[in-house]
Scaffold this motif. Structure first.
Motif, mmCIF file in Angstrom:
data_model
loop_
_atom_site.group_PDB
_atom_site.id
_atom_site.type_symbol
_atom_site.label_atom_id
_atom_site.label_comp_id
_atom_site.label_asym_id
_atom_site.label_seq_id
_atom_site.Cartn_x
_atom_site.Cartn_y
_atom_site.Cartn_z
ATOM 1 N N VAL A 197 0.868 -1.175 0.000
ATOM 2 C CA VAL A 197 0.000 0.000 0.000
ATOM 3 C C VAL A 197 0.907 1.228 0.000
ATOM 4 N N SER A 198 0.615 2.177 -0.887
ATOM 5 C CA SER A 198 1.434 3.385 -0.901
ATOM 6 C C SER A 198 0.571 4.633 -0.840
ATOM 7 N N PHE A 199 1.097 5.611 -0.129
ATOM 8 C CA PHE A 199 0.496 6.938 -0.020
ATOM 9 C C PHE A 199 1.549 7.914 -0.530
ATOM 10 N N LYS A 200 1.282 8.546 -1.681
ATOM 11 C CA LYS A 200 2.267 9.424 -2.309
ATOM 12 C C LYS A 200 1.638 10.774 -2.646
ATOM 13 N N ASN A 201 2.391 11.822 -2.359
ATOM 14 C CA ASN A 201 1.970 13.185 -2.698
ATOM 15 C C ASN A 201 0.603 13.528 -2.100
ATOM 16 N N ILE A 202 0.496 13.326 -0.797
ATOM 17 C CA ILE A 202 -0.728 13.655 -0.058
ATOM 18 C C ILE A 202 -0.442 14.939 0.721
ATOM 19 N N HIS A 203 -1.263 15.953 0.534
ATOM 20 C CA HIS A 203 -1.031 17.205 1.240
ATOM 21 C C HIS A 203 -2.358 17.854 1.619
ATOM 22 N N GLY A 204 -2.271 18.819 2.535
ATOM 23 C CA GLY A 204 -3.460 19.540 2.953
ATOM 24 C C GLY A 204 -3.521 19.702 4.453
ATOM 25 N N THR A 205 -4.748 19.759 4.975
ATOM 26 C CA THR A 205 -4.956 20.024 6.404
ATOM 27 C C THR A 205 -5.814 18.933 7.030
ATOM 28 N N THR A 206 -5.585 18.748 8.327
ATOM 29 C CA THR A 206 -6.300 17.738 9.088
ATOM 30 C C THR A 206 -6.935 18.360 10.333
ATOM 31 N N LYS A 207 -8.052 17.816 10.764
ATOM 32 C CA LYS A 207 -8.714 18.261 11.997
ATOM 33 C C LYS A 207 -8.110 17.585 13.226
ATOM 34 N N ALA A 208 -7.303 16.561 13.015
ATOM 35 C CA ALA A 208 -6.720 15.804 14.126
ATOM 36 C C ALA A 208 -5.201 15.971 14.135
ATOM 37 N N GLU A 209 -4.622 15.884 15.306
ATOM 38 C CA GLU A 209 -3.172 16.009 15.445
ATOM 39 C C GLU A 209 -2.443 14.900 14.676
ATOM 40 N N GLU A 210 -3.064 13.712 14.632
ATOM 41 C CA GLU A 210 -2.485 12.582 13.907
ATOM 42 C C GLU A 210 -3.053 12.548 12.489
ATOM 43 N N GLY A 211 -2.230 12.867 11.516
ATOM 44 C CA GLY A 211 -2.655 12.850 10.118
ATOM 45 C C GLY A 211 -2.480 11.490 9.473
ATOM 46 N N VAL A 212 -1.570 10.689 10.045
ATOM 47 C CA VAL A 212 -1.318 9.337 9.546
ATOM 48 C C VAL A 212 -1.478 8.381 10.714
#
Length: 108
Positions: free
Chosen positions: A40-55
């Motif tokens: 599984v790959s996550f590539k070029n993911i950007h932006g804002t999150t409502k939670a401190e943990e984005g991953v």
């Protein structure tokens, strides 16, 4: 499975795989998931999150993830880089991506 070139805007859980998810508390937490997740790959993911943990990568202790890649992940929480928390996985980090901190489950 590949997730690539995604923009997140104030998302609660931008990147999450949780093999301990149990929506109605009917699961036996002493028995780990037997589902094998790999490549599984996550590539070029950007932006804002409502939670401190984005991953959040919470993997089965019985069959840990294999070949999970994080590459060029730029998620912000309140203007600061979002954290990554992981359990039973050591993702392959390429380019800019947060380093995994140990996942600490909430008390039951």
């Amino acid at each position: 499975m590949n997730f690539e070139d995604v923009t997140m805007v104030r998302v609660r859980n931008p990147i999450i795989i949780d093999q301990e998810y149990c929506p109605w508390n009917t699961c036996n937490k002493k028995i780990p998931s037997k589902i094998k997740i790999s490549k599984v790959s996550f590539k070029n993911i950007h932006g804002t999150t409502k939670a401190e943990e984005g991953v959040v990568l919470i993997c089965s202790s019985g069959v840990p993830f294999d070949g999970v890649e994080l590459s060029n992940i730029d998620l912000k929480f309140n203007g600061k880089p979002a954290k990554a928390v992981c359990s039973n996985v050591k993702p392959i980090i390429k380019g800019n991506a947060p380093t995994c901190e140990p996942y600490k489950p909430l008390p039951s």
